[in-house]
Design an enzyme around this catalytic site. Structure first.
Site, PDB file in Angstrom:
ATOM      1  N   SER A 139      19.418  25.178  -3.617  1.00 55.54           N
ATOM      2  CA  SER A 139      20.422  25.085  -4.678  1.00 55.54           C
ATOM      3  C   SER A 139      20.057  25.978  -5.860  1.00 55.54           C
ATOM      4  O   SER A 139      20.852  26.128  -6.787  1.00 55.54           O
ATOM      5  CB  SER A 139      20.578  23.627  -5.136  1.00 55.54           C
ATOM      6  OG  SER A 139      19.324  23.113  -5.530  1.00 55.54           O
ATOM      7  N   HIS A 166       5.727  23.669  -3.033  1.00 54.47           N
ATOM      8  CA  HIS A 166       5.753  22.261  -3.450  1.00 54.47           C
ATOM      9  C   HIS A 166       4.828  21.382  -2.610  1.00 54.47           C
ATOM     10  O   HIS A 166       4.971  20.168  -2.613  1.00 54.47           O
ATOM     11  CB  HIS A 166       7.197  21.725  -3.404  1.00 54.47           C
ATOM     12  CG  HIS A 166       8.080  22.346  -4.448  1.00 54.47           C
ATOM     13  ND1 HIS A 166       9.451  22.231  -4.454  1.00 54.47           N
ATOM     14  CD2 HIS A 166       7.775  23.094  -5.543  1.00 54.47           C
ATOM     15  CE1 HIS A 166       9.955  22.881  -5.503  1.00 54.47           C
ATOM     16  NE2 HIS A 166       8.958  23.419  -6.170  1.00 54.47           N
ATOM     17  N   ASN A 225       9.950  23.687   0.807  1.00 52.34           N
ATOM     18  CA  ASN A 225       9.944  22.530   1.703  1.00 52.34           C
ATOM     19  C   ASN A 225       8.528  22.042   1.949  1.00 52.34           C
ATOM     20  O   ASN A 225       7.585  22.827   2.006  1.00 52.34           O
ATOM     21  CB  ASN A 225      10.621  22.882   3.027  1.00 52.34           C
ATOM     22  CG  ASN A 225      12.081  23.246   2.828  1.00 52.34           C
ATOM     23  OD1 ASN A 225      12.629  22.991   1.762  1.00 52.34           O
ATOM     24  ND2 ASN A 225      12.699  23.850   3.824  1.00 52.34           N
ATOM     25  N   VAL A 226       8.415  20.728   2.147  1.00 48.71           N
ATOM     26  CA  VAL A 226       7.096  20.127   2.344  1.00 48.71           C
ATOM     27  C   VAL A 226       6.918  19.679   3.800  1.00 48.71           C
ATOM     28  O   VAL A 226       5.926  19.051   4.134  1.00 48.71           O
ATOM     29  CB  VAL A 226       6.887  18.937   1.379  1.00 48.71           C
ATOM     30  CG1 VAL A 226       6.909  19.417  -0.071  1.00 48.71           C
ATOM     31  CG2 VAL A 226       7.928  17.825   1.601  1.00 48.71           C
ATOM     32  N   ASN A 250      23.786  30.394   2.303  1.00 45.94           N
ATOM     33  CA  ASN A 250      24.043  29.022   1.856  1.00 45.94           C
ATOM     34  C   ASN A 250      25.539  28.753   2.060  1.00 45.94           C
ATOM     35  O   ASN A 250      26.351  29.616   1.762  1.00 45.94           O
ATOM     36  CB  ASN A 250      23.691  28.903   0.348  1.00 45.94           C
ATOM     37  CG  ASN A 250      23.546  27.469  -0.108  1.00 45.94           C
ATOM     38  OD1 ASN A 250      24.374  26.627   0.198  1.00 45.94           O
ATOM     39  ND2 ASN A 250      22.483  27.194  -0.851  1.00 45.94           N
ATOM     40  N   GLY A 273      19.171  28.377   1.832  1.00 47.73           N
ATOM     41  CA  GLY A 273      19.255  26.908   1.810  1.00 47.73           C
ATOM     42  C   GLY A 273      18.632  26.258   0.599  1.00 47.73           C
ATOM     43  O   GLY A 273      18.059  25.175   0.716  1.00 47.73           O
TER      44      GLY A 273
HETATM   45  P1  OAD Z   1      18.657  21.040  -2.626  1.00 45.84           P
HETATM   46  O1  OAD Z   1      18.980  19.772  -1.933  1.00 45.84           O
HETATM   47  O2  OAD Z   1      18.730  21.069  -4.096  1.00 45.84           O
HETATM   48  O3  OAD Z   1      19.641  22.172  -2.089  1.00 45.84           O
HETATM   49  C1  OAD Z   1      19.868  22.352  -0.713  1.00 45.84           C
HETATM   50  C2  OAD Z   1      20.782  23.537  -0.537  1.00 45.84           C
HETATM   51  O4  OAD Z   1      20.897  23.788   0.840  1.00 45.84           O
HETATM   52  C3  OAD Z   1      22.182  23.360  -1.095  1.00 45.84           C
HETATM   53  O5  OAD Z   1      22.516  24.453  -1.919  1.00 45.84           O
HETATM   54  C4  OAD Z   1      23.065  23.325   0.161  1.00 45.84           C
HETATM   55  O6  OAD Z   1      24.335  23.927  -0.039  1.00 45.84           O
HETATM   56  C5  OAD Z   1      22.242  24.124   1.134  1.00 45.84           C
HETATM   57  N1  OAD Z   1      22.445  23.816   2.551  1.00 45.84           N
HETATM   58  C6  OAD Z   1      22.769  22.638   3.131  1.00 45.84           C
HETATM   59  N2  OAD Z   1      22.812  22.752   4.473  1.00 45.84           N
HETATM   60  C7  OAD Z   1      22.501  24.046   4.755  1.00 45.84           C
HETATM   61  C8  OAD Z   1      22.361  24.804   5.959  1.00 45.84           C
HETATM   62  N3  OAD Z   1      22.530  24.249   7.172  1.00 45.84           N
HETATM   63  N4  OAD Z   1      22.034  26.108   5.845  1.00 45.84           N
HETATM   64  C9  OAD Z   1      21.843  26.683   4.644  1.00 45.84           C
HETATM   65  N5  OAD Z   1      21.944  26.020   3.483  1.00 45.84           N
HETATM   66  C10 OAD Z   1      22.270  24.721   3.536  1.00 45.84           C
HETATM   67  O7  OAD Z   1      17.237  21.510  -2.066  1.00 45.84           O
HETATM   68  P2  OAD Z   1      16.217  22.552  -2.719  1.00 45.84           P
HETATM   69  O8  OAD Z   1      16.919  23.667  -3.372  1.00 45.84           O
HETATM   70  O9  OAD Z   1      15.213  22.862  -1.673  1.00 45.84           O
HETATM   71  O10 OAD Z   1      11.452  19.123  -5.103  1.00 45.84           O
HETATM   72  O11 OAD Z   1      15.552  21.645  -3.822  1.00 45.84           O
HETATM   73  C11 OAD Z   1      14.498  22.142  -4.597  1.00 45.84           C
HETATM   74  C12 OAD Z   1      13.532  21.043  -4.907  1.00 45.84           C
HETATM   75  O12 OAD Z   1      14.214  19.936  -5.496  1.00 45.84           O
HETATM   76  C13 OAD Z   1      12.871  20.436  -3.685  1.00 45.84           C
HETATM   77  O13 OAD Z   1      11.736  21.140  -3.288  1.00 45.84           O
HETATM   78  C14 OAD Z   1      12.530  19.055  -4.142  1.00 45.84           C
HETATM   79  C15 OAD Z   1      13.834  18.724  -4.795  1.00 45.84           C
HETATM   80  O14 OAD Z   1      13.848  17.667  -5.677  1.00 45.84           O
HETATM   81  C16 OAD Z   1      10.637  18.103  -5.287  1.00 45.84           C
HETATM   82  O15 OAD Z   1      10.690  17.080  -4.625  1.00 45.84           O
HETATM   83  C17 OAD Z   1       9.643  18.357  -6.367  1.00 45.84           C
END
Ligand code: OAD
Length: 247
Positions: A189, A118, A101-102, A213, A187
């Site tokens: 993906s 990131h 997270n940023v 998650n 949290g």
């Molecule tokens: P994603 O949006 O890909 O995934 C978010 C995850 O959080 C999903 O698996 C949801 O099921 C889960 N989720 C949602 N609400 C939740 C909650 N209240 N508690 C727990 N989990 C929950 O986000 P990231 O995996 O962080 O990069 O994405 C990785 C990177 O892709 C980010 O850093 C960003 C993005 O594009 C850049 O911008 C370079």
């Protein structure tokens, strides 16, 4: 432990806990994730808003979007999942955080070591010479992009698609992951590499993997415990259990 998600014998007072977090960690603060149904990438094209080519093509569009996201983050505050991690870190002083997270939320607890894989949306650097943080980290001045002395454009200090992570940051994250006894993946993906490699670094070096998650991810089948739920609620319960056993 009173709940059966995780086993008490995995933990000892000296356990090294690592918390690896993604956008879901801030979802309960009202900040949108990227890949959920209502996530940013369901509405916007990441190549237009979060890539070097997108910035070259339309810097103002990109800067406006990051300004909007900054404003959303400023309106929000860390949720009870963040408090829980802070409290758990008081029980297990070796705890460290690696975040994708940023938003800078983990950094508010200044006693925990936090790796921002990131970058950080509140900082800026020159897209050309990489000089950091001109003009108090503003993204826009009089609603216009800001130029560095070298003629390059200032941009948010986040990693975009197609860009490499800083090697030193990456190595630090790998080394922290390998040193974990208990590795929480929260949290995320688990789709975006090299970040998504961290749990495997931990697992290959003997850590127990606990995923939190509401949805399954590519990591779920190799996790030692997969807890389906919201990170704020689950982390709070885990803290209560750990507090009862390790205070
Ligand atoms: P994603 O949006 O890909 O995934 C978010 C995850 O959080 C999903 O698996 C949801 O099921 C889960 N989720 C949602 N609400 C939740 C909650 N209240 N508690 C727990 N989990 C929950 O986000 P990231 O995996 O962080 O990069 O994405 C990785 C990177 O892709 C980010 O850093 C960003 C993005 O594009 C850049 O911008 C370079």
């Amino acid at each position: 432990m009173a709940f059966d998600w995780i086993q008490k014998e995995w933990f000892s007072k000296n356990s090294k806990l690592v918390f690896f977090t993604g956008a879901g960690m801030s979802a309960e603060s009202g900040i949108r994730t990227f890949r959920d149904n209502d996530g940013y990438w369901s509405q916007y094209d990441p190549m237009k808003l979060a890539s070097p080519a997108g910035f070259e093509n339309d810097p103002k569009l990109v800067l406006d979007w990051y300004q909007y996201r900054r404003n959303e983050i400023k309106k929000a505050k860390p949720n009870k999942g963040y408090d829980a991690i802070e409290n758990i870190a008081k029980l297990f002083p070796q705890a460290q955080v690696i975040t994708q997270n940023v938003d800078g939320f983990h950094k508010k607890a200044d006693f925990i070591d936090v790796i921002e894989l990131h970058g950080n949306i509140h900082k800026t650097h020159c897209n050309q010479c990489r000089k950091e943080n001109l003009d108090g980290c503003e993204l826009l001045h009089d609603d216009k992009p800001i130029f560095c002395d070298c003629g390059g454009l200032m941009r948010p200090s986040v990693v975009w698609f197609g860009e490499s992570l800083r090697l030193s940051v990456m190595h630090q994250a790998e080394s922290i992951s390998r040193s974990a006894d208990i590795f929480f993946s929260i949290g995320t993906s688990s789709l975006i590499y090299p970040a998504a490699q961290m749990p495997y670094e931990a697992k290959n070096n003997g850590a127990k993997i606990i995923e939190i998650n509401p949805q399954s991810t590519p990591l779920t089948s190799m996790a030692d415990a997969s807890i389906q739920g919201l990170s704020g609620e689950i982390l709070f319960k885990i803290y209560q259990e750990l507090h009862a056993n390790y205070n």
